[in-house]
Scaffold this motif. Structure first.
Motif, PDB file in Angstrom:
ATOM      1  N   GLY A   1      66.717  25.972  60.954  1.00  0.00           N
ATOM      2  CA  GLY A   1      66.467  26.218  59.536  1.00  0.00           C
ATOM      3  C   GLY A   1      67.597  26.977  58.881  1.00  0.00           C
ATOM      4  O   GLY A   1      68.012  26.684  57.760  1.00  0.00           O
ATOM      5  N   SER A   2      68.118  27.951  59.588  1.00  0.00           N
ATOM      6  CA  SER A   2      69.220  28.741  59.025  1.00  0.00           C
ATOM      7  C   SER A   2      70.495  27.927  58.895  1.00  0.00           C
ATOM      8  O   SER A   2      71.212  28.028  57.900  1.00  0.00           O
ATOM      9  N   SER A   3      70.798  27.116  59.900  1.00  0.00           N
ATOM     10  CA  SER A   3      72.041  26.352  59.838  1.00  0.00           C
ATOM     11  C   SER A   3      71.957  25.215  58.821  1.00  0.00           C
ATOM     12  O   SER A   3      72.957  24.874  58.199  1.00  0.00           O
ATOM     13  N   TYR A   4      70.780  24.638  58.612  1.00  0.00           N
ATOM     14  CA  TYR A   4      70.658  23.538  57.651  1.00  0.00           C
ATOM     15  C   TYR A   4      70.811  24.032  56.215  1.00  0.00           C
ATOM     16  O   TYR A   4      71.438  23.380  55.393  1.00  0.00           O
ATOM     17  N   TRP A   5      70.236  25.177  55.914  1.00  0.00           N
ATOM     18  CA  TRP A   5      70.266  25.706  54.553  1.00  0.00           C
ATOM     19  C   TRP A   5      71.330  26.787  54.365  1.00  0.00           C
ATOM     20  O   TRP A   5      71.268  27.558  53.409  1.00  0.00           O
ATOM     21  N   ALA A   6      72.319  26.871  55.227  1.00  0.00           N
ATOM     22  CA  ALA A   6      73.296  27.951  55.198  1.00  0.00           C
ATOM     23  C   ALA A   6      74.103  27.996  53.903  1.00  0.00           C
ATOM     24  O   ALA A   6      74.486  29.066  53.449  1.00  0.00           O
ATOM     25  N   PHE A   7      74.364  26.868  53.295  1.00  0.00           N
ATOM     26  CA  PHE A   7      75.193  26.853  52.089  1.00  0.00           C
ATOM     27  C   PHE A   7      74.398  27.129  50.822  1.00  0.00           C
ATOM     28  O   PHE A   7      74.956  27.188  49.745  1.00  0.00           O
ATOM     29  N   GLY A   8      73.080  27.327  50.947  1.00  0.00           N
ATOM     30  CA  GLY A   8      72.253  27.579  49.774  1.00  0.00           C
ATOM     31  C   GLY A   8      72.159  29.039  49.391  1.00  0.00           C
ATOM     32  O   GLY A   8      71.528  29.373  48.406  1.00  0.00           O
ATOM     33  N   GLY A   9      72.745  29.919  50.172  1.00  0.00           N
ATOM     34  CA  GLY A   9      72.671  31.347  49.879  1.00  0.00           C
ATOM     35  C   GLY A   9      71.853  32.063  50.938  1.00  0.00           C
ATOM     36  O   GLY A   9      71.114  31.457  51.708  1.00  0.00           O
ATOM     37  N   ILE A  10      71.973  33.372  50.983  1.00  0.00           N
ATOM     38  CA  ILE A  10      71.347  34.154  52.039  1.00  0.00           C
ATOM     39  C   ILE A  10      69.821  34.157  51.922  1.00  0.00           C
ATOM     40  O   ILE A  10      69.111  34.114  52.923  1.00  0.00           O
ATOM     41  N   ARG A  11      69.293  34.190  50.703  1.00  0.00           N
ATOM     42  CA  ARG A  11      67.840  34.217  50.544  1.00  0.00           C
ATOM     43  C   ARG A  11      67.225  32.896  50.999  1.00  0.00           C
ATOM     44  O   ARG A  11      66.241  32.887  51.737  1.00  0.00           O
ATOM     45  N   LEU A  12      67.795  31.787  50.569  1.00  0.00           N
ATOM     46  CA  LEU A  12      67.291  30.482  50.968  1.00  0.00           C
ATOM     47  C   LEU A  12      67.433  30.276  52.473  1.00  0.00           C
ATOM     48  O   LEU A  12      66.538  29.723  53.125  1.00  0.00           O
ATOM     49  N   THR A  13      68.539  30.722  53.043  1.00  0.00           N
ATOM     50  CA  THR A  13      68.752  30.597  54.479  1.00  0.00           C
ATOM     51  C   THR A  13      67.704  31.372  55.257  1.00  0.00           C
ATOM     52  O   THR A  13      67.156  30.880  56.246  1.00  0.00           O
ATOM     53  N   THR A  14      67.395  32.577  54.826  1.00  0.00           N
ATOM     54  CA  THR A  14      66.409  33.401  55.515  1.00  0.00           C
ATOM     55  C   THR A  14      65.014  32.792  55.417  1.00  0.00           C
ATOM     56  O   THR A  14      64.290  32.708  56.414  1.00  0.00           O
ATOM     57  N   ILE A  15      64.642  32.349  54.243  1.00  0.00           N
ATOM     58  CA  ILE A  15      63.312  31.764  54.059  1.00  0.00           C
ATOM     59  C   ILE A  15      63.177  30.467  54.848  1.00  0.00           C
ATOM     60  O   ILE A  15      62.172  30.236  55.525  1.00  0.00           O
ATOM     61  N   ALA A  16      64.179  29.613  54.784  1.00  0.00           N
ATOM     62  CA  ALA A  16      64.116  28.344  55.498  1.00  0.00           C
ATOM     63  C   ALA A  16      64.121  28.555  57.000  1.00  0.00           C
ATOM     64  O   ALA A  16      63.395  27.871  57.728  1.00  0.00           O
ATOM     65  N   GLY A  17      64.909  29.500  57.490  1.00  0.00           N
ATOM     66  CA  GLY A  17      64.924  29.780  58.925  1.00  0.00           C
ATOM     67  C   GLY A  17      63.579  30.284  59.403  1.00  0.00           C
ATOM     68  O   GLY A  17      63.063  29.856  60.440  1.00  0.00           O
ATOM     69  N   GLY A  18      62.976  31.197  58.652  1.00  0.00           N
ATOM     70  CA  GLY A  18      61.652  31.700  59.024  1.00  0.00           C
ATOM     71  C   GLY A  18      60.596  30.617  58.971  1.00  0.00           C
ATOM     72  O   GLY A  18      59.737  30.512  59.857  1.00  0.00           O
ATOM     73  N   ASN A  19      60.661  29.785  57.946  1.00  0.00           N
ATOM     74  CA  ASN A  19      59.701  28.697  57.822  1.00  0.00           C
ATOM     75  C   ASN A  19      59.832  27.717  58.988  1.00  0.00           C
ATOM     76  O   ASN A  19      58.828  27.292  59.566  1.00  0.00           O
ATOM     77  N   ASP A  20      61.042  27.346  59.338  1.00  0.00           N
ATOM     78  CA  ASP A  20      61.237  26.412  60.447  1.00  0.00           C
ATOM     79  C   ASP A  20      60.826  27.028  61.780  1.00  0.00           C
ATOM     80  O   ASP A  20      60.322  26.327  62.654  1.00  0.00           O
ATOM     81  N   GLY A  21      61.037  28.322  61.959  1.00  0.00           N
ATOM     82  CA  GLY A  21      60.583  28.984  63.177  1.00  0.00           C
ATOM     83  C   GLY A  21      59.074  28.956  63.298  1.00  0.00           C
ATOM     84  O   GLY A  21      58.521  28.675  64.372  1.00  0.00           O
ATOM     85  N   VAL A  22      58.378  29.221  62.207  1.00  0.00           N
ATOM     86  CA  VAL A  22      56.910  29.184  62.219  1.00  0.00           C
ATOM     87  C   VAL A  22      56.409  27.766  62.465  1.00  0.00           C
ATOM     88  O   VAL A  22      55.456  27.554  63.227  1.00  0.00           O
ATOM     89  N   MET A  23      57.039  26.785  61.831  1.00  0.00           N
ATOM     90  CA  MET A  23      56.616  25.393  62.023  1.00  0.00           C
ATOM     91  C   MET A  23      56.854  24.922  63.460  1.00  0.00           C
ATOM     92  O   MET A  23      56.045  24.196  64.028  1.00  0.00           O
ATOM     93  N   ALA A  24      57.964  25.342  64.056  1.00  0.00           N
ATOM     94  CA  ALA A  24      58.223  24.986  65.456  1.00  0.00           C
ATOM     95  C   ALA A  24      57.195  25.628  66.367  1.00  0.00           C
ATOM     96  O   ALA A  24      56.696  24.997  67.307  1.00  0.00           O
ATOM     97  N   ALA A  25      56.845  26.883  66.099  1.00  0.00           N
ATOM     98  CA  ALA A  25      55.830  27.555  66.899  1.00  0.00           C
ATOM     99  C   ALA A  25      54.472  26.875  66.752  1.00  0.00           C
ATOM    100  O   ALA A  25      53.734  26.710  67.731  1.00  0.00           O
ATOM    101  N   ALA A  26      54.126  26.457  65.550  1.00  0.00           N
ATOM    102  CA  ALA A  26      52.854  25.775  65.324  1.00  0.00           C
ATOM    103  C   ALA A  26      52.811  24.431  66.047  1.00  0.00           C
ATOM    104  O   ALA A  26      51.777  24.055  66.615  1.00  0.00           O
TER     105      ALA A  26
END
Length: 118
Positions: A79-104
């Protein structure tokens, strides 16, 4: 997503078909347009899949365990690497979201193995 975009390109190809063309040319036009639209998203999905696979296998070989924590960390990485060029806030949110989705997804797989008789 690539399949959805392929279908979108397929519909656009059906709208662009000329009735005066031969059937072979009509089919070729529809398939080509569908492939052009879906190719970009398919390539993106392929690259993310390869990054996921390499990250997961590297983390498993590093820690010598294949558990839920590895999947969550790799999901955060993707999630972090895919959204890395969108800014730090978007990268953090997308990385957390993808981590939760992978865990689910992994938790669902373990629940199905445990509670659904095969």
């Amino acid at each position: 997503m690539a399949i959805i975009k392929f279908g979108d390109g397929f519909v656009h190809g059906l709208h662009q078909v000329k009735l005066s063309d031969l059937l072979k040319l009509q089919v070729n036009r529809v398939v080509n347009l569908a492939g052009q639209v879906g190719r970009h998203f398919g390539n993106s999905l392929l690259v993310l899949g390869l990054i996921y696979y390499r990250s997961e296998s590297g983390l498993v070989s590093l820690t010598d365990t294949d558990d839920l924590l590895n999947i969550v960390v790799v999901g955060l990485n993707i999630g972090s690497s895919y959204w890395a060029f969108g800014g730090i806030r978007l990268t953090t949110i997308a990385g957390g979201n993808d981590g939760v989705m992978a865990a689910a997804a992994v938790a669902r797989k373990h629940a199905v193995k445990r509670f659904v008789p095969m």
